[in-house]
Enzyme design. Structure first.
Site, mmCIF file in Angstrom:
data_model
loop_
_atom_site.group_PDB
_atom_site.id
_atom_site.type_symbol
_atom_site.label_atom_id
_atom_site.label_comp_id
_atom_site.label_asym_id
_atom_site.label_seq_id
_atom_site.Cartn_x
_atom_site.Cartn_y
_atom_site.Cartn_z
ATOM 1 C CG ASP A 250 11.816 0.676 5.030
ATOM 2 O OD1 ASP A 250 11.423 -0.068 5.669
ATOM 3 O OD2 ASP A 250 12.001 0.839 3.811
ATOM 4 C CD GLU B 230 11.905 -3.905 7.611
ATOM 5 O OE1 GLU B 230 11.593 -4.962 7.472
ATOM 6 O OE2 GLU B 230 12.538 -2.936 6.676
#
EC number: 2.4.1.18
Length: 634
Positions: free
Chosen positions: A309, A362
């Site tokens: 993330d 990401e």
């Protein structure tokens, strides 16, 4: 007796302080042991700046003075006999200033269900794994040339019980896994499962990185879930959050009275937008902690990959920072040199031990080489989310028909960089939560028929577009409302014919994708696709030719993003011969208008769109047609 009693333990600590200890969870934390015939638990915690550390828990009335630890090389240790699995504990930290507070164990394998915060003594040993076949067959490092179709899930809201309670890992291992298997997905991606205090953070603000959340059961319950996925031929990807951690008092923040896990300089150590602390990537012990954690999920839970993330926040010192507060690195640039080095080291270590796992970034930046191997100067991930594809296509689909004129590049410009990185095309949770509306809710249209048709053509276009695929839960049956993490998906919609038909469309499209090598075998090769340009630039048609590795399988995906029907549309093709319609999003059983090509499509020597031969195709409104080249046998 302390942990530091042998050369092996001394070596382990040396590596920890060097930033190269990648299984630190094996000796830090709370471990059930037997010493001199006495069973108990050995506790070990890194807290170099504490004046004193004690073990406090349910076994001593939460009075840590009865169990004082001793420190060597920054590690506090204590063996306590007769403690058993399930015992609650924390570390009582006494700071140099004399303050005293309780902290959860950074390496705890289990934690109480929120709002309680105590660590729980747990063993991860002796689970009887049944996924030998999956592991044996998952040895070929050819996943770039394999189908990857990911179903993204938030376990707490995929389905709720009638009383609003959560389904357990064990219950989900049956119901969710069967559901995903039947619909053709290759992988489940789980939103973060490391223990977190706030449900509404969705797991992205972590307090206990080694504790799988107790919301849905025990560590071994989660092992059962992963095991069941593997037995069904489904890989498991987990979202992982090494970019920041929450400030809750029982967590990592100011752990020993000083900024231990976070940067001391608040300009580098805090993310004001998220209200979190940022890991100190220049500290070797923190690097050991994080890389050990990444491997931990693979070692102990057989997880098949991590979606990392907020990678962008690790690449620049000025992520979410106003320009007047910009800071610079020692070379005068904005690059977060320590963050970049951490990501490179992370991927190098992970792939050295697990060469076939998925490491997915990401990343919303334009940083080059995200999926380039570390040895060639890249970050070393093997996939990156293509967020530009997501943003562009959805912006186009939101527009009414009159507003789409001249906007076709939003659909096609992602085709220009398909070989720049190894991309995953994601329609993820970020596009479904309030106030951004669900995927179906984003579709323009004069009525529900047009909205569903728009979503069908978009989904088919995504399947034809080079890159692997990800779809968030609920999208597969056309949930209308925004995703609500505090409630179940609206399964009652499946009583409605429109939603039933759309669910059937997605299921059939998924299985079609898996079956057709041309849709995935050359995703990242320049010879894997060709954009067939239409005569009229503004006719709303985007046509792609996809090929398999051996070039004996070719698919043409014709996507019509306007509500006009094109009967007998003349399409130039490379190969002379016979073509056949193999998929059509406009079929009646999908809720479409039923305009199909039931006859064989023979080429004619009719020059069209730069090719000496062409075929005549019926193209339905707001629909995609896929035709397959049928080479002559022999």
């Amino acid at each position: 007796m302390t942990m530091i009693a042998s050369k092996s333990n001394t070596d382990a600590l040396y590596l920890l302080h060097e930033g190269t200890q990648y299984q630190s969870y094996q000796f830090l934390g709370a471990h059930l042991e037997e010493r001199d015939g006495c069973k108990g638990v050995n506790f070990a915690v890194w807290a170099p700046n504490a004046k004193q550390v004690n073990v406090s828990g349910s076994f001593n009335g939460w009075d840590g003075t009865h169990h004082a630890m001793t420190m060597q090389e920054g590690i506090w240790t204590l063996f306590i006999p007769e403690l058993e699995e399930g015992t609650l504990y924390k570390y009582e930290i006494v700071t140099l200033d004399g303050d005293r507070y309780l902290k959860a164990d950074p390496y705890a394998f289990q934690t109480e269900v929120r709002p309680e915060t105590a660590s729980i003594i747990a063993s991860l040993d002796n689970y009887d794994w049944q996924d030998e076949d999956w592991l044996a067959n998952n040895t070929s490092n050819q996943h770039l040339q394999q189908p990857l179709l990911i179903y993204e899930v938030h376990l707490g809201s995929w389905k709720r019980k009638e009383d609003g309670g959560f389904y357990s890992y064990v219950e989900l291992a049956d119901e969710l896994v069967d559901y995903v298997h039947e619909r053709g997905y290759t992988h489940i991606e789980l939103m973060p499962l490391a223990e977190h205090p706030l449900d509404s953070s969705w797991g992205y603000q972590v307090t206990s990185y080694y504790s799988v959340t107790s919301r849905y059961g025990s560590p071994k319950d989660f092992m059962y879930f992963v095991d069941r996925c593997h037995q069904k031929g489904i890989g498991v990807i987990m979202d992982w959050v090494p970019a920041h951690f929450c400030k809750d008092a029982h967590g990592l923040s100011r752990f020993d009275g000083s900024p231990l896990y976070e940067y001391a300089d608040s300009r580098k150590g805090e993310n004001p937008t998220w209200g979190t602390y940022i890991f100190d990537y220049g500290k070797p012990e923190v690097i050991s902690y994080l890389i050990s954690n990444a491997l931990f999920w693979m070692d102990m839970y057989h997880v098949d990959g991590l979606r990392v993330d907020a990678v962008y926040s690790l690449l620049t010192l000025n992520f979410n920072r106003p320009e007047e507060e910009y800071i610079r690195n020692e070379q005068g640039g904005e690059e977060h040199l320590e963050g970049i080095a951490f990501l490179q080291k992370l991927n190098a270590v992970v792939f050295s031990r697990y060469p076939n796992v998925l490491m997915i970034a990401e990343d919303s930046s334009a940083y080059p080489g995200v999926t380039t191997p570390v040895e060639y100067g890249g970050l070393g991930f093997n996939y990156k989310w293509n967020l530009a594809f997501t943003s562009d296509t959805l912006e186009y689909m939101k527009k009414n028909q009159s507003e789409r004129v001249g906007q076709e590049d939003r659909l096609t410009r992602s085709l220009l960089g398909t070989s720049d990185e190894n991309y995953v095309l994601p329609y993820s949770h970020d596009e479904m939560n309030y106030p951004s509306k669900s995927l179906l809710g984003k579709m323009s249209g004069e009525d529900n028929w047009q909205r569903f048709a728009n979503l069908r053509v978009l989904y088919t276009y995504m399947m034809g577009h080079p890159g692997k695929k990800l779809l968030f839960m609920g999208t597969e049956f056309g949930q209308m409302d925004d995703w609500n993490s505090e409630d179940s998906l609206v399964w009652g919609l499946l009583r409605n014919e429109e939603h039933q038909q759309f669910a059937e469309f997605v299921k059939r499209m998924n299985h079609f994708y898996i079956a057709e090598k041309a849709l995935w075998e050359l995703d990242f090769e320049s010879n894997g696709f060709t954009s067939l340009v239409a005569d009229e630039k503004e006719d709303g048609l985007v046509t792609l030719l996809r090929k398999s590795k051996t070039n004996n399988e070719q698919l043409i995906i014709i996507s019509n993003f306007k509500p006009e029907t094109h009967e007998g549309y003349r399409l130039g093709v490379m190969e002379p011969g016979r073509y056949r319609e193999v998929f059509n999003s406009d079929k009646l059983e999908f809720g479409g208008s039923g305009i199909t090509n039931d006859h064989s499509l023979e080429t004619q020597e009719w020059f069209c769109q730069g090719y000496p031969q062409s075929i005549s195709v019926n193209i339905p409104p707001l629909a995609a047609v896929i035709v397959k080249y049928m080479p002559t046998e022999g």
